[in-house]
Design a protein around this motif. Structure first.
Motif, short mmCIF file in Angstrom:
data_model
loop_
_atom_site.label_atom_id
_atom_site.label_comp_id
_atom_site.label_asym_id
_atom_site.label_seq_id
_atom_site.Cartn_x
_atom_site.Cartn_y
_atom_site.Cartn_z
N LYS A 113 0.81 -1.22 0.00
CA LYS A 113 0.00 0.00 0.00
C LYS A 113 0.84 1.27 0.00
O LYS A 113 0.58 2.17 -0.78
N SER A 114 1.82 1.37 0.93
CA SER A 114 2.58 2.61 0.98
C SER A 114 3.99 2.41 1.51
O SER A 114 4.26 1.48 2.27
N ILE A 115 4.86 3.32 1.07
CA ILE A 115 6.21 3.45 1.61
C ILE A 115 6.25 4.80 2.31
O ILE A 115 5.99 5.84 1.69
N ILE A 116 6.55 4.77 3.59
CA ILE A 116 6.59 5.98 4.39
C ILE A 116 8.05 6.35 4.57
O ILE A 116 8.79 5.66 5.28
N ASN A 117 8.47 7.42 3.90
CA ASN A 117 9.87 7.84 3.91
C ASN A 117 10.05 8.93 4.97
O ASN A 117 9.61 10.06 4.78
N LEU A 118 10.69 8.56 6.08
CA LEU A 118 10.85 9.53 7.17
C LEU A 118 12.00 10.49 6.92
O LEU A 118 12.12 11.49 7.62
N TYR A 119 12.84 10.20 5.93
CA TYR A 119 13.92 11.13 5.58
C TYR A 119 13.34 12.35 4.85
O TYR A 119 13.67 13.48 5.15
N THR A 120 12.45 12.08 3.89
CA THR A 120 11.85 13.17 3.11
C THR A 120 10.47 13.58 3.64
O THR A 120 9.90 14.56 3.18
N MET A 121 9.94 12.78 4.58
CA MET A 121 8.60 12.98 5.12
C MET A 121 7.55 12.93 4.00
O MET A 121 6.63 13.74 3.94
N GLU A 122 7.70 11.93 3.14
CA GLU A 122 6.76 11.71 2.03
C GLU A 122 6.22 10.30 2.08
O GLU A 122 6.88 9.37 2.54
N ILE A 123 5.02 10.15 1.56
CA ILE A 123 4.39 8.83 1.43
C ILE A 123 4.28 8.52 -0.04
O ILE A 123 3.79 9.33 -0.83
N THR A 124 4.74 7.34 -0.43
CA THR A 124 4.58 6.86 -1.80
C THR A 124 3.57 5.72 -1.75
O THR A 124 3.79 4.72 -1.05
N TYR A 125 2.45 5.87 -2.46
CA TYR A 125 1.45 4.81 -2.50
C TYR A 125 1.81 3.87 -3.64
O TYR A 125 2.17 4.31 -4.73
N VAL A 126 1.71 2.57 -3.38
CA VAL A 126 2.12 1.57 -4.37
C VAL A 126 0.97 0.62 -4.66
O VAL A 126 0.07 0.46 -3.85
N GLU A 127 1.03 0.01 -5.80
CA GLU A 127 0.05 -1.01 -6.20
C GLU A 127 0.81 -2.21 -6.74
O GLU A 127 1.73 -2.07 -7.54
N HIS A 128 0.41 -3.39 -6.30
CA HIS A 128 0.98 -4.64 -6.79
C HIS A 128 -0.17 -5.55 -7.18
O HIS A 128 -1.24 -5.51 -6.59
#
Length: 144
Positions: A117-132
């Motif tokens: 569902k998501s990758i939560i990047n605490l370095y950039t404070m961004e969320i990348t939503y993913v689909e598989h």
């Protein structure tokens, strides 16, 4: 986000304090029952917060001393699963976690394989939503 000082994290965990508000906000989409992999999660302050909200959290940390501290602080145990292995020992072939938390770009390749569902990047404070398109299977996760 700036990496947290280990002594500060230990004190917060021992006092039962929540993580910083920006961490609570960036993980607010994690639902009860979701599986979360917290890579290089340190003392696990965020992992414990998500676990208390009902998520099934796997806390990864390479530094052995961190888990010794956790055992001394969390004397009643913890509901997080703990992986104390080098990150290169984690082999994941398809998504088995809804969310993966990373703190460095070096972990992005693993996060892309592991998250459904998501990758939560605490370095950039961004969320990348993913689909598989593949199904989750715990058999596709190996810690060597």
């Amino acid at each position: 986000m700036k990496p947290q000082n280990l002594d500060i994290e230990k004190a917060k965990l021992a006092a039962g304090l929540p993580p910083e508000e920006e961490l609570i906000q960036i993980t607010s989409h994690v639902k009860s029952g979701d599986r979360v992999l917290d890579l290089r999660g340190g003392m696990g302050l965020l992992a414990e917060h998500l676990s208390a909200r009902g998520a099934a959290v796997v806390l990864h940390e390479e530094e052995r001393l961190v888990f010794s501290y956790r055992r001394n602080i969390l004397t009643n145990g913890t509901s997080t699963t703990q992986w104390n292995v080098p990150i290169g020992s984690i082999i994941i072939n398809k998504p088995v976690f809804e969310h993966v938390i990373i703190r460095t770009f070096d972990d992005m390749a693993l996060a892309k394989k592991a998250a459904s569902k998501s990758i939560i990047n605490l370095y950039t404070m961004e969320i990348t939503y993913v689909e598989h398109n593949s199904e989750k299977s715990e058999a596709d996760t190996k810690v060597e």
